[in-house]
Design a protein around this motif. Sequence first.
Motif, PDB file in Angstrom:
ATOM      1  N   ASN A 123     -32.024  10.584 -32.033  1.00  0.00           N
ATOM      2  CA  ASN A 123     -33.356  10.404 -31.450  1.00  0.00           C
ATOM      3  C   ASN A 123     -33.253  10.223 -29.939  1.00  0.00           C
ATOM      4  O   ASN A 123     -33.919   9.373 -29.353  1.00  0.00           O
ATOM      5  CB  ASN A 123     -34.081   9.218 -32.095  1.00  0.00           C
ATOM      6  CG  ASN A 123     -34.494   9.521 -33.529  1.00  0.00           C
ATOM      7  OD1 ASN A 123     -34.874  10.647 -33.846  1.00  0.00           O
ATOM      8  ND2 ASN A 123     -34.405   8.536 -34.394  1.00  0.00           N
ATOM      9  N   GLU A 143     -34.049  17.524 -27.918  1.00  0.00           N
ATOM     10  CA  GLU A 143     -34.426  16.168 -28.299  1.00  0.00           C
ATOM     11  C   GLU A 143     -34.503  16.054 -29.818  1.00  0.00           C
ATOM     12  O   GLU A 143     -34.929  16.978 -30.509  1.00  0.00           O
ATOM     13  CB  GLU A 143     -35.785  15.803 -27.687  1.00  0.00           C
ATOM     14  CG  GLU A 143     -36.225  14.379 -27.954  1.00  0.00           C
ATOM     15  CD  GLU A 143     -37.475  14.009 -27.186  1.00  0.00           C
ATOM     16  OE1 GLU A 143     -37.804  12.813 -27.131  1.00  0.00           O
ATOM     17  OE2 GLU A 143     -38.127  14.930 -26.636  1.00  0.00           O
ATOM     18  N   GLY A 144     -34.101  14.897 -30.346  1.00  0.00           N
ATOM     19  CA  GLY A 144     -34.200  14.637 -31.771  1.00  0.00           C
ATOM     20  C   GLY A 144     -32.902  14.117 -32.341  1.00  0.00           C
ATOM     21  O   GLY A 144     -32.133  13.426 -31.669  1.00  0.00           O
ATOM     22  N   ARG A 145     -32.649  14.475 -33.595  1.00  0.00           N
ATOM     23  CA  ARG A 145     -31.427  14.058 -34.283  1.00  0.00           C
ATOM     24  C   ARG A 145     -30.643  15.294 -34.709  1.00  0.00           C
ATOM     25  O   ARG A 145     -31.205  16.225 -35.286  1.00  0.00           O
ATOM     26  CB  ARG A 145     -31.770  13.227 -35.532  1.00  0.00           C
ATOM     27  CG  ARG A 145     -32.419  11.896 -35.244  1.00  0.00           C
ATOM     28  CD  ARG A 145     -32.804  11.206 -36.544  1.00  0.00           C
ATOM     29  NE  ARG A 145     -31.619  10.917 -37.352  1.00  0.00           N
ATOM     30  CZ  ARG A 145     -30.926   9.782 -37.280  1.00  0.00           C
ATOM     31  NH1 ARG A 145     -31.291   8.842 -36.425  1.00  0.00           N
ATOM     32  NH2 ARG A 145     -29.878   9.585 -38.051  1.00  0.00           N
TER      33      ARG A 145
END
Length: 232
Positions: free
Chosen positions: A106, A147-149
């Motif tokens: 994240n 962006e993110g996992r």
Amino acid sequence: MKQNYSIDEFIRQTKQDESENDYFELETPRMLEVNLNGDVWAKMGSMISYNGSIRFEREGILEHGIGKMFKKAFSGEGASLMKADGNGKLYLADQGKKITILHLNNEAITVNGNDLLAFEPGIDWDIKLMKKVAGMMSGGLFNIRLEGRGLVAITSHYEPLTLLVTPDQPVMTDPNATVAWSGHLQPEFKTDVTLKSFFGRGSGESIQMKFSGEGFVIVQPFEEVYYSQSNQ
């Protein structure tokens, strides 16, 4: 250091490692193994070998929306992606550059468009154009914010160095040697006429990226020259 091998010795030294099967693995420091069971996004032209049943598709012009289509048209071919879909082992590399695998939790990172090798399809991404330097450097600069996992594989010429940015210690870099930085940092561009005159050239050291705030910047010991689509 040994300079010659029998065929059997060479195979033992250089054969692929079957002992691990992570989604992204460094088969060598400059070769990424993707244990594919689904799909992955990778830099166009980075596939060097594969086995199993894998299909390759060039990124569709409307695959990621009309906004990204216009940005890609502006930034040229450097940001072109391909989708590999299927089951098998996929090997990726880019001009013998060193590969680093990052796991985003994240979090966000911005990568120079030329230094992004592969990423998991669940990660959100967007092209960021460096319009202020478009007329100052050959082809300008564009970057990709992720962006993110998930996993992201980036490349660098030789060993990368990470510089910490703090509120009382901004970091200046050469754009041609800048690989990636914290996703929330917004670099400023400045032209140093003194350095331009000293080095006797119109790019490189004469343009600097200034990072202020809190975060990090990844640089490489190499100045990469970028070309616009019209120069290719």
